[in-house]
Scaffold this active site. Structure first.
Site, mmCIF file in Angstrom:
data_model
loop_
_atom_site.group_PDB
_atom_site.id
_atom_site.type_symbol
_atom_site.label_atom_id
_atom_site.label_comp_id
_atom_site.label_asym_id
_atom_site.label_seq_id
_atom_site.Cartn_x
_atom_site.Cartn_y
_atom_site.Cartn_z
ATOM 1 N N GLU A 8 0.672 -1.287 0.022
ATOM 2 C CA GLU A 8 0.132 0.027 0.236
ATOM 3 C C GLU A 8 0.830 1.209 -0.121
ATOM 4 O O GLU A 8 0.679 2.191 -0.614
ATOM 5 C CB GLU A 8 -1.083 -0.120 1.358
ATOM 6 C CG GLU A 8 -2.185 -0.949 1.078
ATOM 7 C CD GLU A 8 -1.941 -2.216 1.678
ATOM 8 O OE1 GLU A 8 -0.806 -2.631 1.912
ATOM 9 O OE2 GLU A 8 -2.921 -3.279 1.306
ATOM 10 N N HIS A 31 -10.541 -4.398 10.536
ATOM 11 C CA HIS A 31 -11.324 -4.317 9.070
ATOM 12 C C HIS A 31 -12.358 -3.571 9.458
ATOM 13 O O HIS A 31 -13.356 -3.672 8.440
ATOM 14 C CB HIS A 31 -11.554 -5.615 8.642
ATOM 15 C CG HIS A 31 -10.434 -6.282 8.198
ATOM 16 N ND1 HIS A 31 -9.506 -6.973 9.113
ATOM 17 C CD2 HIS A 31 -9.727 -6.677 6.839
ATOM 18 C CE1 HIS A 31 -8.296 -7.686 8.079
ATOM 19 N NE2 HIS A 31 -8.763 -7.290 6.883
#
Lengths: 380, 327
Positions: free
Chosen positions: B60, B129
């Site tokens: 990322e 998450h």
């Protein structure tokens, strides 16, 4: 691959690396014992190597390179002086000792290539063609600076010259350069991107993530590790399990070279080879250029972590002095010629201080300009 | 007007903008061959090829920075985070590079990049998450932050974000990809950034909701209507810059404000809206502003606890009644 791969200055392998903890100091002391005979031999070898290379480069280029190296040296000396006078604030990382890296690498570039570097960026900006006036004014925090006084020492930028900046987070510029290389390939040009960073950045994830993508996607990016052997006050040996930086490329299947960063022509030659890979095959390269900063990490660094003997060892191979001496030895330059360069540089540096002194501070309104390219006034 | 899902609306927005501008490309994990973890990029690889729809490694920080570098020299990247939870790895590039490049270069560069993907809670995916990160990104000058709640807004705002010359953090919601709604026809349909939308008009209490809480607030408003309370629902749509004027105007009319959000309350967007309403409409308030936020705890896995951690219709109804002094 460079012949310099096997010179005595090649970094030790991991098996020779320092152990952690209390043993580090003793081990460092042992390493710092310098054998004068060995040193003389090494210097002579390097001397002969540079003399050989001088014949392969045209005179104008050689003189321009020497001029740029002298310009950086004198500009940085003036920066240090201005810092102590309080004209420069914040962090100020000088490039003294590392001149051969920026000058050698950038001498091989085309004007349409792109360049990124870290916060130790004064030298790169000057070689990219940003005027000493604009660089000094930026250091002084004035509107006439290349970043309008908003970036300061660590954030010199010059879009017209394709100098995409000095970046302040260690390793942060490495993914950016990978993206610029992605864009030039996307557009189908044969432009290259060069990105400079210190060896301490090699421990950042940004470095590894970038090398992986660049080799995976064949991006024309040249990763240049300016290995000055200290990340602030921490030596390479105390921070990297395998301190042979050029070997990091192996894990990504990338071409790499170890280069003597005190020899401006060796740096130039290695960059030319990397550029050929980039332009012809879109292939990235990693260059580990071994150099040494003669000053502290920044102006506020007393430098207790290095011995006098170590610094003197490298000062004997001062890249600016050695290159000037060798050019004289080969008859490219005489004393008058060298004096002419020194005079020209002195005038330019003096002028830069005058310009920076006289340039106004940014107007108060500048606080809120340049935040957005497209500022939106919310609401209908 | 066609009725489509938010997923399809986002897909249309990217497809149309990629057709319109060769410089737009999409990069992220599983965006190409897999067609997107949430199928938002379905069919794009087929139409635009692997030069413009790029499967990245799981890296990322690397691909976010790559996007910023590409934007510096004229491309218009769309960087997809499979979820915004993973953008935390990329914050150095989003905040230190994208948000600040223009300023610290004295205006020499524009960074036309969109960072997009699902933000907030999903279904029972636990703490790492299920995070709503809008207050993080909205904190920084240099970024624009967008949170659509309907298919029309999703499409119109994403198209505007892609065309915008600044970095835009575009926060979708995983629970909402399947939500349907009418979307105006035509490739020129745009929703401007920085403009709030009154999703329902009312006179007794304002509810400011965004993303996932907008449909909840609208349901609560229906319920409250039956109870004789007229609720106005305002969706800022863009968090930065915030259209505070529309919110303040609504509060001046209703004199009461509830803010419903799934993010944590502490240092959150609701706190900011509350402060600004206090600054601009203090004399109009007939009750203290009420925030209804995600619980001040990491998101739990257990279904019952997860339900407790998030605002729901029932609690929005209760909050409105509370500020209306009805209970």
């Amino acid at each position: 691959m460079s012949e310099l791969k096997v010179t005595p200055m090649r970094p030790r392998t991991e098996s020779e690396g320092a152990s952690a903890g209390a043993g580090v100091a003793e081990e460092r002391d042992a390493r710092d014992r310098i054998d004068p005979a060995e040193l003389r031999e090494e210097h002579e070898q390097r001397h002969q190597e540079q003399l050989k290379q001088i014949g392969g480069v045209d005179r104008d280029t050689l003189l321009k390179m020497l001029y740029q190296m002298v310009l950086i040296r004198r500009f940085e000396e003036k920066s240090a002086e201005s810092y102590t006078l309080g004209k420069i604030g914040g962090f100020c990382h000088l490039y003294i000792g590392q001149e051969a890296v920026a000058v050698g690498c950038l001498s091989a570039l085309r004007p349409d290539d792109y360049v990124f570097t870290s916060y130790r960026d004064h030298g790169h900006a000057l070689v990219m063609g940003t005027s000493p006036d604009e660089v000094m004014a930026e250091l002084f925090g004035k509107i006439g600076g290349c970043s309008k006084g908003k970036g300061g020492s660590m954030h010199l930028f010059d879009a017209d010259k394709h100098f995409l900046g000095g970046h302040g987070i260690v390793g942060g510029q490495i993914p950016l350069a990978t993206g610029t290389a992605y864009a030039t390939k996307y557009k189908g040009t044969d432009q290259a991107t060069l990105v400079f960073f210190g060896e301490a950045a090699v421990n950042q994830g940004a470095f590894h993530e970038s090398l992986n993508m660049a080799q995976l996607w064949k991006l024309p990016c040249i990763y240049i590790c300016e290995n000055n052997q200290y990340g602030m006050g921490t030596s390479l040996k105390r921070a990297m399990s395998i301190s042979d930086v050029s070997q990091k490329a192996v894990g990504y299947g990338m071409a790499s070279e170890f280069v003597d960063g005190m020899d401006v022509l060796a740096v130039r030659a290695a960059t030319e080879r990397a550029l050929e890979r980039a332009r012809k095959e879109y292939l990235p390269s990693l260059l580990e250029i071994r150099t040494y900063r003669f000053m502290g990490h920044s102006m506020s660094d007393p430098g207790h972590y290095r011995t006098r003997a170590e610094i003197e060892k490298y000062q004997e191979r001062d890249p600016v002095k050695v290159f000037g001496d060798n050019l004289r030895e080969k008859g490219v330059l005489d004393d008058a010629g060298l004096k002419e360069i020194e005079e020209r540089v002195r005038a330019e540096v003096e002028h830069s201080v005058k310009f920076a002194d006289e340039s106004p501070e940014p107007a108060p309104e500048e606080l809120f300009t340049d935040i957005y390219a497209n500022p939106i006034k919310p609401g209908r | 007007m066609a009725v489509i899902t938010i997923r399809e609306a986002l897909n249309q927005a990217m497809r149309e903008e990629m057709r319109r501008d060769e410089g737009v490309f999409l990069m992220g994990e599983e965006v190409a061959a897999y067609q997107g973890a949430y199928k938002v990029s379905k069919g794009l690889l087929e139409e635009f090829g692997d030069k413009r729809v790029v499967d990245s490694p799981i890296t990322e920080l690397g691909f976010a920075g790559l996007g910023v570098g590409a934007a510096m020299v004229g491309l218009r990247p769309i960087i997809e985070f499979m979820t915004f939870n993973f953008s935390i790895l990329a914050t150095d590039q989003i905040i230190n590079s994208a948000a600040k490049m223009r300023y610290m270069s004295g205006g020499q560069f524009k960074i036309p990049i969109v960072f997009r993907g699902p933000n907030g809670s999903a279904f029972q995916v636990s703490s790492q998450h299920s995070q709503a990160l809008e207050s993080w990104y909205a904190h920084f000058p240099g970024l624009k932050v967008v949170m659509p709640s309907t298919p029309a807004d999703a499409k119109g705002l994403l198209k505007s974000a892609i065309r915008d010359d600044d970095p835009v953090v575009f926060l979708e919601q995983e629970r909402m990809y399947g939500n349907k709604g009418e979307v105006p026809d035509g490739e020129d349909f745009l929703v401007p950034l920085g403009v709030a939308d009154v999703k329902r008009e009312g006179t007794d209490c304002t509810v400011v909701a965004r993303s996932m809480t907008v449909p909840l607030a609208l349901k609560a408003a229906e319920e409250l209507e039956k109870q004789g309370v007229s609720v106005e629902v305002v969706d800022p749509r863009t968090i930065r810059p915030l259209d505070i004027e529309t919110i303040v105007n609504s509060v001046k009319k209703t004199n009461r404000l509830v803010i419903a959000e799934e993010s944590h309350a502490f240092c959150g967007v609701g706190a900011e809206i509350s402060a600004q309403v206090m600054e601009h409409a203090f004399d109009y308030l007939d009750a203290p502003v009420k925030r209804l936020s995600g619980a001040d705890a990491p998101m739990p896995y257990a279904k019952n606890l997860e339900r407790l951690a998030l605002p729901d219709v029932e609690r929005i109804v209760k909050a409105v009644r509370e500020v209306s002094y009805l209970d």
